[in-house]
Design an enzyme around this catalytic site. Structure first.
Site, PDB file in Angstrom:
ATOM      1  N   HIS A 258       0.853  -1.187   0.000  1.00  0.00           N
ATOM      2  CA  HIS A 258       0.000   0.000   0.000  1.00  0.00           C
ATOM      3  C   HIS A 258       0.890   1.238   0.000  1.00  0.00           C
ATOM      4  O   HIS A 258       2.047   1.193   0.456  1.00  0.00           O
ATOM      5  CB  HIS A 258      -0.883   0.023   1.244  1.00  0.00           C
TER       6      HIS A 258
ATOM      7  N   GLU B  60       0.947   3.866   1.872  1.00  0.00           N
ATOM      8  CA  GLU B  60       1.441   4.270   3.191  1.00  0.00           C
ATOM      9  C   GLU B  60       2.612   3.408   3.647  1.00  0.00           C
ATOM     10  O   GLU B  60       3.602   3.920   4.182  1.00  0.00           O
ATOM     11  CB  GLU B  60       0.334   4.153   4.254  1.00  0.00           C
TER      12      GLU B  60
ATOM     13  N   CYS C  40      -6.295   2.005   5.825  1.00  0.00           N
ATOM     14  CA  CYS C  40      -6.939   0.736   6.168  1.00  0.00           C
ATOM     15  C   CYS C  40      -6.381   0.263   7.517  1.00  0.00           C
ATOM     16  O   CYS C  40      -5.473   0.895   8.067  1.00  0.00           O
ATOM     17  CB  CYS C  40      -6.656  -0.297   5.073  1.00  0.00           C
TER      18      CYS C  40
ATOM     19  N   CYS D 236      -2.495  -0.213   7.445  1.00  0.00           N
ATOM     20  CA  CYS D 236      -1.731   1.031   7.374  1.00  0.00           C
ATOM     21  C   CYS D 236      -1.874   1.855   8.651  1.00  0.00           C
ATOM     22  O   CYS D 236      -0.911   2.475   9.099  1.00  0.00           O
ATOM     23  CB  CYS D 236      -2.146   1.813   6.140  1.00  0.00           C
TER      24      CYS D 236
END
Length: 158
Positions: A56, A58, A86, A89
């Site tokens: 992801h 992040e 999410c 993260c």
């Protein structure tokens, strides 16, 4: 503070646009050292390319910032991300000790900073400051357009 935040969110949006061009869900993230204003980590979604649920935006930005600073504690750092983090993260933010999170679009399906739940309100050992909805329409718009084009592509393939 708002004008400064918008500058960084626009940089995260630039990364989201790169992700979209590569067929990735357009999410971009940057880590900024608060005291200097220096961007020390950048990331955009790479799940399709890396064939990994871990890549992801992040996570990539946090990893780069940690390597740049030479440690896992991102003290005096902020995360700017175009989509609400999410659970994975948000957990990475807590574990890396990032002091402040600023996100753009809310995520009603997986957002863990207020939409589905707020992990930062739970009794963990670190609670970052949270700002949601910065440049929300721009951040949500790039996601909507991406998924609209994806649906159109799938219709023509059938």
């Amino acid at each position: 503070m708002m004008q400064r935040d918008e500058v960084y969110m626009k940089k995260a949006l630039e990364l989201a646009k790169i992700a979209a061009k590569q067929g990735e869900v357009p999410v971009g993230a940057i880590v900024v050292k608060k005291s200097t204003g220096e961007i020390i980590g950048r990331g955009f979604n790479r799940r399709e390319y890396g064939r990994s649920p871990l890549t992801h935006a992040e996570i990539i930005a946090i990893d780069e910032a940690s390597k740049r600073l030479g440690g896992w504690r991102l003290i005096d750092c902020e995360l700017f991300v175009t989509l609400e983090p999410c659970p994975m993260c948000a957990g990475a933010v807590i574990n890396s000790r990032i002091e402040r999170v600023v996100f753009g679009a809310y995520d009603q399906k997986a957002g863990s900073c207020g939409s589905v739940t707020n992990l930062f309100e739970l009794p963990y050992n670190h609670k970052p400051e949270l700002v949601g909805g910065l440049l929300e329409s721009e951040c949500a718009g790039i996601l909507s357009e991406f998924f609209k084009q994806l649906r159109q592509t799938k219709k023509t393939e059938v």
